[in-house]
Design a protein around this motif. Structure first.
Motif, PDB file in Angstrom:
ATOM      1  N   HIS A  60       0.814  -1.215   0.000  1.00 44.23           N
ATOM      2  CA  HIS A  60       0.000   0.000   0.000  1.00 44.23           C
ATOM      3  C   HIS A  60       0.850   1.268   0.000  1.00 44.23           C
ATOM      4  N   ASP A 254      -7.875  -4.330   3.596  1.00 41.08           N
ATOM      5  CA  ASP A 254      -7.129  -4.876   4.722  1.00 41.08           C
ATOM      6  C   ASP A 254      -7.816  -4.671   6.076  1.00 41.08           C
ATOM      7  N   HIS A 316      -7.819  -6.644  -4.756  1.00 38.52           N
ATOM      8  CA  HIS A 316      -6.781  -7.052  -3.793  1.00 38.52           C
ATOM      9  C   HIS A 316      -6.847  -8.560  -3.544  1.00 38.52           C
TER      10      HIS A 316
HETATM   11 ZN    ZN Z   1      -2.857  -5.201   1.535  1.00 33.68          ZN
END
Ligand code: ZN
Ligand code: ZN
Length: 339
Positions: A60, A254, A316
């Motif tokens: 990130h 996340d 992701h």
């Molecule tokens: Zn990640």
């Protein structure tokens, strides 16, 4: 309706996460996360003045260097926002290089990290080799329900964040236009008025909340001549403008699927036009997802459903599912449409 934000993922669904949002009517763009961003190219990277970091795990944040490199010789300020630790991470990145020949460069980097009750800010200027300058702490504005707080308030949009549990703090973001301004071009045409830059000014005045009796001068570019004209805002609004619900985009990466995260994510993404949500795992691997503090595709779909979003985009994906991306998408969309 002409949407004010046009958004797209920086990479494909297996690549580093990141979202690029162009703000129409301005040359501005917003960037969420700084994973690998070569795909954006220098022009789009440079347009991104406000950059929102979820957290600084490598996938990130590794793209910070690419951004720094293209921005270095430009007279601009990069503004970064994110969770506690971000200032030290930026400082660490900047310490990784030698800066003896940049004193003529005008780049500045302003970083704000949001703690539970306070905002810590620091700036770094190329002119002095990116020395860290800390500003006094200021209080966080508006802890709304479910722990969301305001990161940035602009006349055209606001950005809210929530701190999600990823064993560290991982920020989810929502970008919201307060209301949408539609211009009726047909009626303009009937009134003999041209489209052009002056309409952008009208939109700005409306977003700034100027009163109906506000008068302004505008330059109109007709086909063969230029005209200076005075308008009254309320009159323009009444004749040529329709106000509708503003656009909303949510971005979540996340985070673990626990009760607190779920409540925060649903509130953040509530009624979003587009909800970009991570889905690294299939639900058959929910235990692994839990251990790694990540979501499954089904969990992403269920939260999108509960939040009543219009469109869900999952990304992701973990490389373990290479070649099986369609299964992740199907699982997420299935849970979103059917529960
Ligand atoms: Zn990640
Ligand atoms: Zn992470």
């Amino acid at each position: 309706m002409n949407p004010s934000f046009s958004s797209h993922l920086v990479n494909d669904v297996f690549g580093d996460p990141g979202l690029f949002v162009e703000v129409r009517w301005s040359k501005r763009a917003l960037l969420f996360d700084l994973g690998h961003n070569d795909a954006l190219g220098p022009t789009r990277l440079l347009r991104a003045g406000d950059i929102f970091i979820s957290h600084t795990h490598m996938d990130h944040f590794i793209g910070f260097d690419a951004l720094l490199r293209v921005a270095l010789r430009r007279g601009k300020t990069l503004r970064l926002y994110g969770p506690p630790g971000l200032i030290a991470n930026v400082q660490g990145k900047l310490h990784g290089y030698t800066w003896n020949l940049v004193d003529g460069y005008p780049l500045a980097i302003a970083v704000q990290e949001f703690h539970a009750h306070t905002i810590h800010s620091a700036t770094f200027h190329a002119t002095d080799g990116f020395l860290r300058r800390d500003a006094p702490e200021i209080p966080v504005i508006g802890h709304a329900s479910h722990g969301s707080f305001c990161i940035l308030e602009d006349p055209m949009f606001t950005v809210q964040a929530v701190a999600l549990n990823h064993r560290i703090s991982s920020f989810g973001y929502a970008l919201q236009e307060p209301f949408h301004v539609n211009i009726n071009k047909e009626r303009l045409h009937e009134a003999g008025l041209p489209v052009g830059y002056w309409l952008k000014e009208v939109k700005q005045y409306l977003w700034q909340g100027k009163p109906d009796d506000f008068r302004f001068r505008a330059t109109l570019y007709h086909e063969h001549h230029r005209e200076e004209r005075e308008f009254v805002l309320g009159d323009v609004r009444e004749r040529f403008v329709t106000i509708s619900r503003g656009q909303k985009i949510a971005y979540v990466v996340d985070a673990r699927y626990d009760e607190e995260n779920e409540a925060k994510i649903i509130e953040l993404a509530r009624s979003a036009d587009i909800f970009y949500c991570e889905a690294p795992f299939l639900d058959q691997d929910a235990e692994k997802a839990w251990e790694r503090y990540h979501l499954t595709a089904r969990q992403a779909g269920l939260m999108a459903r509960k939040a009543g979003v219009r469109e869900l985009v999952v990304f992701h994906f973990s490389p373990r599912y290479t070649g099986l991306g369609h299964q992740i998408v199907a699982e997420a969309q299935g849970a979103f449409r059917e529960g």
